[in-house]
Design an enzyme around this catalytic site. Sequence first.
Site, mmCIF file in Angstrom:
data_model
loop_
_atom_site.group_PDB
_atom_site.id
_atom_site.type_symbol
_atom_site.label_atom_id
_atom_site.label_comp_id
_atom_site.label_asym_id
_atom_site.label_seq_id
_atom_site.Cartn_x
_atom_site.Cartn_y
_atom_site.Cartn_z
ATOM 1 C CE LYS A 109 36.311 31.194 36.399
ATOM 2 N NZ LYS A 109 35.560 31.328 36.685
ATOM 3 C CG ASP A 140 43.849 35.298 34.528
ATOM 4 O OD1 ASP A 140 42.584 34.071 33.577
ATOM 5 O OD2 ASP A 140 42.785 35.847 35.502
ATOM 6 C CD1 TRP A 200 38.207 37.746 37.843
ATOM 7 C CD2 TRP A 200 39.020 37.188 39.685
ATOM 8 N NE1 TRP A 200 37.093 37.282 38.834
ATOM 9 C CE2 TRP A 200 37.775 37.047 39.826
ATOM 10 C CE3 TRP A 200 40.081 37.006 40.251
ATOM 11 C CZ2 TRP A 200 37.409 35.383 40.591
ATOM 12 C CZ3 TRP A 200 39.152 36.126 41.969
ATOM 13 C CH2 TRP A 200 38.380 35.670 41.304
#
Length: 374
Positions: free
Chosen positions: A208, A184, A110
């Site tokens: 999540k 992030d 990511w």
Amino acid sequence: MSARVHNFGAGPAALPLSVLDRIQAEHYDFAGSGRSILELSHRSPEYDRLHEAARARLLRLLGPARLSDEPQADYEVLFMAGGARTQFSLVPMNLLQPGQRADYLVTGRWSELALAAGEQAGLARSIWTGKEGGYRAVPTPGDYRVGDDAAYLHYTSNNTIYGTQFPSIPANGSVGGGIPLVADVSSDFLSRPFDMSRHALVYASAQKNLGPAGVTVVVIRRDLLERTRTGLADVFSYRAVAAKRSLLNTPPVFAIYVVGLVLEDLEARGGLEAADRRNRKKAELLYRAIDRSDGFYVGHAEVRSRSRMNVTFRLDREDLEAHFLEEAGNRGLVGLKGHRSVGGIRASIYNGVELASVEELVALLDEFRSEARS
Ligand SMILES: Cc1ncc(COP(=O)(O)O)c(C=O)c1O
């Protein structure tokens, strides 16, 4: 209700049962409106109340109010669509002025993608990468040097695919209190106490720890917001979205509603400290089962970088892994297959995963090992 499984999926992930019950109970008549939340205008007073309550609750949970006497003065919460990947691009588009450069810590897939989006939108460089080491660890402060002229330092607090996590906030240089820190936090947001005051901007897609897919939360320091780049199309501009309280266009109403319920549930269960205690316990149980297996299960992450959200490990043969996943499925333990780029097993144990589910998984780990070795 039919039987529910133990959900270890990496996202969209398990939600608290109490939240699902509440959604069901309010489904046909939200807040006395005579309509479902799915049928309600984002300009209605009923929606507006939930929108504002969710923003305020998030700031309260994060506690940035301690920065000044006036609660919520220093940070703005934005609800945006497009997922965390959209933020990979919006962050540099908004924060990089022409000619400015951003520094990135690359700790997994990511952050590779975040860096690539930074390079596309402006100037960005990696100042540390764990790629050669198979992304088994995050850097320690002495491992990298942030450029004094960097517009911001970007990091990924938890690496969902590899199962690594920064144990503490990474160092961000020494110039004038440090380079603005951008994170992030998609896969560990609100899983433990978080020092928002050390960050200039954080973003997290909801699916999540926060709720369903469809909304991404951005928390940005107000002074930075006021210095964001001008000339962007309104829908891409943090400043324009903030000016309209995230109601510039139709927001993902249902997703924001569920995020509000999850935040309410989190607060009622003792906030971030209590979530941290629950999450530590779950992670400890799983890592202990891996560590006592005498090499039968091999964790992917180095011990100091182990994630408390995504526990990744391998068995020594692929056919054994397939058999393990099959046995897990028979016991109602699902979502355990590792990401295709690492293989093996990944147990995602976000806030919504109960201790009882982890105990079932630990029992499987122990029993599967004993049977395979007997
Ligand atoms: C840490 C992290 N960042 C970004 C993303 C991408 O999120 P989205 O699919 O919402 O764009 C993910 C998805 O799993 C993630 O785990």
